[in-house]
Enzyme design. Structure first.
Site, PDB file in Angstrom:
ATOM      1  N   GLY A  29      49.184 -85.638  87.508  1.00 38.70           N
ATOM      2  CA  GLY A  29      50.319 -84.724  87.679  1.00 38.70           C
ATOM      3  C   GLY A  29      51.643 -85.272  87.196  1.00 38.70           C
ATOM      4  O   GLY A  29      52.638 -85.251  87.933  1.00 38.70           O
ATOM      5  N   ASP A  86      48.216 -82.980  81.329  1.00 41.74           N
ATOM      6  CA  ASP A  86      49.331 -83.221  82.254  1.00 41.74           C
ATOM      7  C   ASP A  86      50.046 -84.539  81.969  1.00 41.74           C
ATOM      8  O   ASP A  86      51.268 -84.621  82.043  1.00 41.74           O
ATOM      9  CB  ASP A  86      48.807 -83.291  83.701  1.00 41.74           C
ATOM     10  CG  ASP A  86      48.754 -81.929  84.358  1.00 41.74           C
ATOM     11  OD1 ASP A  86      49.083 -80.937  83.690  1.00 41.74           O
ATOM     12  OD2 ASP A  86      48.358 -81.862  85.541  1.00 41.74           O
ATOM     13  N   HIS A 110      52.453 -88.338  92.743  1.00 44.56           N
ATOM     14  CA  HIS A 110      51.025 -88.074  92.490  1.00 44.56           C
ATOM     15  C   HIS A 110      50.265 -89.283  91.955  1.00 44.56           C
ATOM     16  O   HIS A 110      49.053 -89.208  91.771  1.00 44.56           O
ATOM     17  CB  HIS A 110      50.854 -86.927  91.487  1.00 44.56           C
ATOM     18  CG  HIS A 110      51.357 -85.612  91.971  1.00 44.56           C
ATOM     19  ND1 HIS A 110      50.956 -85.057  93.173  1.00 44.56           N
ATOM     20  CD2 HIS A 110      52.234 -84.716  91.416  1.00 44.56           C
ATOM     21  CE1 HIS A 110      51.565 -83.890  93.326  1.00 44.56           C
ATOM     22  NE2 HIS A 110      52.348 -83.665  92.284  1.00 44.56           N
ATOM     23  N   TYR A 167      61.128 -77.943  87.487  1.00 45.78           N
ATOM     24  CA  TYR A 167      60.857 -77.605  86.089  1.00 45.78           C
ATOM     25  C   TYR A 167      61.774 -76.528  85.531  1.00 45.78           C
ATOM     26  O   TYR A 167      61.640 -76.148  84.370  1.00 45.78           O
ATOM     27  CB  TYR A 167      59.351 -77.288  85.938  1.00 45.78           C
ATOM     28  CG  TYR A 167      58.578 -78.449  86.508  1.00 45.78           C
ATOM     29  CD1 TYR A 167      58.529 -79.659  85.810  1.00 45.78           C
ATOM     30  CD2 TYR A 167      58.039 -78.415  87.796  1.00 45.78           C
ATOM     31  CE1 TYR A 167      57.925 -80.780  86.359  1.00 45.78           C
ATOM     32  CE2 TYR A 167      57.435 -79.533  88.356  1.00 45.78           C
ATOM     33  CZ  TYR A 167      57.381 -80.702  87.627  1.00 45.78           C
ATOM     34  OH  TYR A 167      56.807 -81.825  88.176  1.00 45.78           O
ATOM     35  N   HIS A 211      54.582 -79.394  95.463  1.00 40.25           N
ATOM     36  CA  HIS A 211      53.204 -79.889  95.383  1.00 40.25           C
ATOM     37  C   HIS A 211      52.976 -80.960  96.458  1.00 40.25           C
ATOM     38  O   HIS A 211      53.895 -81.715  96.785  1.00 40.25           O
ATOM     39  CB  HIS A 211      52.934 -80.506  94.005  1.00 40.25           C
ATOM     40  CG  HIS A 211      53.147 -79.563  92.861  1.00 40.25           C
ATOM     41  ND1 HIS A 211      54.358 -79.461  92.216  1.00 40.25           N
ATOM     42  CD2 HIS A 211      52.312 -78.673  92.269  1.00 40.25           C
ATOM     43  CE1 HIS A 211      54.254 -78.538  91.251  1.00 40.25           C
ATOM     44  NE2 HIS A 211      53.029 -78.046  91.272  1.00 40.25           N
ATOM     45  N   ASP A 215      61.076 -78.074  93.014  1.00 33.30           N
ATOM     46  CA  ASP A 215      60.254 -77.014  92.415  1.00 33.30           C
ATOM     47  C   ASP A 215      59.807 -75.937  93.406  1.00 33.30           C
ATOM     48  O   ASP A 215      58.886 -75.172  93.127  1.00 33.30           O
ATOM     49  CB  ASP A 215      59.039 -77.622  91.676  1.00 33.30           C
ATOM     50  CG  ASP A 215      58.343 -78.728  92.459  1.00 33.30           C
ATOM     51  OD1 ASP A 215      58.699 -78.949  93.624  1.00 33.30           O
ATOM     52  OD2 ASP A 215      57.439 -79.370  91.883  1.00 33.30           O
ATOM     53  N   ASP A 236      58.672 -81.609  97.876  1.00 34.54           N
ATOM     54  CA  ASP A 236      58.226 -81.094  96.582  1.00 34.54           C
ATOM     55  C   ASP A 236      57.258 -79.934  96.840  1.00 34.54           C
ATOM     56  O   ASP A 236      56.555 -79.903  97.841  1.00 34.54           O
ATOM     57  CB  ASP A 236      57.496 -82.235  95.848  1.00 34.54           C
ATOM     58  CG  ASP A 236      57.249 -81.951  94.386  1.00 34.54           C
ATOM     59  OD1 ASP A 236      57.946 -82.559  93.548  1.00 34.54           O
ATOM     60  OD2 ASP A 236      56.347 -81.145  94.069  1.00 34.54           O
TER      61      ASP A 236
HETATM   62 ZN   LIG Z   1      56.023 -80.699  92.284  1.00 32.20          ZN
END
Ligand SMILES: [Zn+2]
Length: 384
Positions: free
Chosen positions: A142, A92, A134, A303, A172, A259, A170
């Site tokens: 990440g 990552d 992250h 992404y 995540h 994302d 986000d």
């Molecule tokens: Zn994300």
């Protein structure tokens, strides 16, 4: 005189590049800037050239030993086993040349923004080159080396006694930022993200509420995979309004990862551009209602760098600058220039067509599950 809105940019942001085919590609920032220039909503007067963050500023959140490790990694002198200990050199977050300088530049962007808001030069500033939520105190994670969001909030708290509402949309979980302020009642964090059952980083459960005096100031909505616009927005809007009314922030910091869109290759949410129109409108509303207009927006994940991210991030700026989002066709010169390089067909309009939304057989079930989640989150807190 206070300016209403500013846009942080330097071509140096593009130096934050792990490998040529890594999914995190900061050409997204350039694509967004040029899209806005093509639309004429961004002009040279709006641009702010950022400084680079100093080591002592990085250490407001990160351990010195970690900063030294990042420096050594970027100059090729960190042993592999030591690198792993700090989350560096992983699949990552691979090591790249001068990674310390590149990461410090992203942090410098967010710090420049905070500084200019604090000293009254600007009400609202966007640094879409930031948003690396992250990053941990002594560990990269990440795609994130230094956590500009957490550093900027630490900086802000050090300079002034302002209550900070950090809002993370986000896909995540905003784990690094949450961890940085988990025991702090002056920093309220709210993250809406795809459930961590199958997705990185796996945290962000509804029962993560903070500890010690920070208990009750951490909020999480881990929504189901395949959640679409209506359910996302119903939850997000209800939760954000209630949290803001409860916490009454002095400044709002939003992380605008892009994302959660159905085209994103790394996640399983099913949003369209509709959520990226509504999210900044709500942020502006909260900023104007509680924070005398003070709003710092950063970027984050995202992404599908051609079809999704430039439009999503551009709308954050459009709302900041003009009070509303753009509609209709995208500027022709932008499409002409970038279609030559894009491996996919670029969208022709700011809005998504209905055909973009996949069929979601479990839609009603997901909506119901998400509603219960919201009830659960609100039950845990003093938020009524
Ligand atoms: Zn994300």
């Amino acid at each position: 005189m206070t300016k209403q809105a500013g846009f942080i940019y330097t071509p140096n942001f593009l130096n934050y590049q792990f490998t040529a085919d890594h999914p995190f590609n900061h050409k997204r920032v350039l694509l967004t800037k040029e899209l806005l220039e093509g639309q004429s909503t961004l002009t040279t007067e709006d641009l702010i050239i950022p400084r680079i963050a100093a080591d002592e500023e990085l250490s407001l959140f990160h351990d010195t030993v970690y900063i030294e490790a990042v420096k050594r990694a970027g100059s090729g002198s960190l042993k592999a086993d030591r690198a792993q200990e700090y989350g560096l050199g992983t699949e990552d977050t691979p090591i790249f040349s001068n990674m310390h300088q590149a990461a410090s530049q992203l942090v410098g962007g967010t710090l420049t923004a905070v500084e200019k808001i604090l000293n009254g030069n600007y009400k609202k500033i966007a640094n879409i080159g930031g948003g690396l939520h992250h990053g941990f105190q002594r560990k990269a994670s990440g795609f994130c080396i230094y956590n500009d969001c957490a550093i900027a909030i630490k900086y802000l708290r050090k300079q002034e006694d302002l209550k900070v509402l950090y809002v993370d949309t986000d896909a995540h979980h905003g784990d690094g930022v949450q961890a940085g302020f988990y025991d702090d009642p002056n920093v309220c964090t709210f993250s809406i993200h795809e459930t961590g059952r199958y997705l990185f980083p796996g945290t962000g459960n509804v029962n993560e509420r903070g500890i010690k005096s920070g208990h009750g100031y951490s909020f999480n909505l881990p929504i189901d995979a395949f959640t679409e616009d209506d359910s996302f927005l119903e939850l997000y809007e209800t939760a954000l309004r209630k949290i803001a009314a409860f916490f009454k922030p002095d400044i709002i910091v939003t992380q605008n990862g892009a994302d959660s869109h159905c085209l994103d290759p790394l996640t399983h949410l099913c949003g369209t551009m509709k959520i990226y129109e509504r999210i900044p409108l709500l942020a502006a509303e909260i900023a104007d209602t509680y924070c005398e207009g003070r709003w710092l927006a950063v970027g984050g994940g995202g992404y599908d760098m051609w079809r999704v991210v430039p439009r999503a991030w551009a709308q954050v700026w459009n709302v900041m600058k003009t009070g509303t989002y753009c509609k209709g066709p995208l500027p022709e010169q932008w499409l002409e220039k970038w279609q030559k390089e894009a491996p996919v067909t670029l969208p022709s309009s700011w809005q998504d067509g209905a055909e973009i939304q996949p069929n979601i057989p479990r839609r009603a079930e997901i909506t119901e599950k998400n509603k219960l989640l919201l009830e659960d989150m609100l039950k845990y807190t003093a938020v009524i």
